[in-house]
Design a protein around this motif. Structure first.
Motif, PDB file in Angstrom:
ATOM      1  N   ASP A 102       1.457  -1.298   0.582  1.00  0.00           N
ATOM      2  CA  ASP A 102      -0.348  -0.563  -0.065  1.00  0.00           C
ATOM      3  C   ASP A 102       1.339   1.155  -0.139  1.00  0.00           C
ATOM      4  OD1 ASP A 102      -2.701   1.426   0.313  1.00  0.00           O
ATOM      5  OD2 ASP A 102      -2.094   1.897   2.579  1.00  0.00           O
ATOM      6  N   PHE A 103       1.890   1.268   0.680  1.00  0.00           N
ATOM      7  CA  PHE A 103       2.855   2.485   1.335  1.00  0.00           C
ATOM      8  C   PHE A 103       3.549   2.684  -0.065  1.00  0.00           C
ATOM      9  CE2 PHE A 103       7.115   3.575   0.950  1.00  0.00           C
ATOM     10  CZ  PHE A 103       7.014   5.283   1.436  1.00  0.00           C
ATOM     11  N   LEU A 104       3.838   1.447  -0.904  1.00  0.00           N
ATOM     12  CA  LEU A 104       4.589   1.495  -2.390  1.00  0.00           C
ATOM     13  C   LEU A 104       4.339   1.919  -3.650  1.00  0.00           C
ATOM     14  CD1 LEU A 104       6.704  -1.598  -1.668  1.00  0.00           C
ATOM     15  CD2 LEU A 104       7.575   0.807  -2.048  1.00  0.00           C
ATOM     16  N   PHE A 105       3.100   1.376  -3.110  1.00  0.00           N
ATOM     17  CA  PHE A 105       1.451   1.272  -4.422  1.00  0.00           C
ATOM     18  C   PHE A 105       0.866   3.105  -4.459  1.00  0.00           C
ATOM     19  CE2 PHE A 105       3.239  -2.143  -6.488  1.00  0.00           C
ATOM     20  CZ  PHE A 105       3.348  -2.043  -7.114  1.00  0.00           C
ATOM     21  N   ARG A 106       1.245   4.286  -3.037  1.00  0.00           N
ATOM     22  CA  ARG A 106       0.248   5.226  -2.931  1.00  0.00           C
ATOM     23  C   ARG A 106       1.183   6.333  -2.858  1.00  0.00           C
ATOM     24  NH1 ARG A 106      -1.311   3.910   1.732  1.00  0.00           N
ATOM     25  NH2 ARG A 106       1.054   5.066   2.811  1.00  0.00           N
ATOM     26  N   PRO A 107       1.169   6.911  -3.803  1.00  0.00           N
ATOM     27  CA  PRO A 107       2.035   8.883  -3.889  1.00  0.00           C
ATOM     28  C   PRO A 107       2.726   9.286  -2.363  1.00  0.00           C
ATOM     29  CG  PRO A 107      -0.477   8.656  -5.468  1.00  0.00           C
ATOM     30  CD  PRO A 107      -0.666   7.512  -4.725  1.00  0.00           C
TER      31      PRO A 107
END
Length: 143
Positions: A102-107
């Motif tokens: 989630d962190f890696l794919f969220r701006p």
């Protein structure tokens, strides 16, 4: 410094092909990581996206390498290893693969509202920026 053994494990470089030092990992990358290392990273980062691996290696190149059992080029291996480094720290910081993903794919604001995964894939400096954000989160500074 991220543990080389953890990066090697994410890349599937265990057992006979194990890596015991940073220079061992460098040598493995220069000699060509197996295509399976790319497949492993793609499954970790984007398990529901069968096209993710083509962001790291073009489809035609991937198909050719897979068919001929040819290893990744040094440059391709470096991209895959960058993702493995970031993955390890993201999972450590967030405590679960889903939250890391989630962190890696969220701006992220500290990355000029770019997604960390995109910044990491772009180049080594981008990977270092994402690692700095993750280290800030891990050690309690604003991130």
């Amino acid at each position: 410094m991220l543990a080389i053994a953890n990066v090697a494990d994410v890349l599937g470089l265990t057992g006979r092909e194990g890596v015991r030092s940073p220079f061992g990992l460098i040598t493995r990358i220069e000699n060509g990581l197996p295509v399976e290392a790319l497949d492993r990273i793609a499954r970790l980062f984007a398990p529901a996206d069968s096209q993710f691996k083509y962001r790291l290696v073009p489809k035609a190149t991937y198909d050719r390498r897979k068919r001929g059992a040819v290893r990744l080029s040094s440059e391709e291996g470096m991209r895959v290893a960058r993702l493995a480094r970031v993955w390890n720290l993201a999972v450590e910081v967030w405590g679960s693969e889903d939250e890391a993903r989630d962190f890696l794919f969220r701006p992220h604001a500290m990355l000029e509202d770019r997604r960390p995964v995109d910044v990491v894939i772009q180049n080594e400096i981008g990977a270092e920026l994402v690692l700095e954000v993750l280290q800030g989160l891990k050690y309690g500074s604003a991130a």
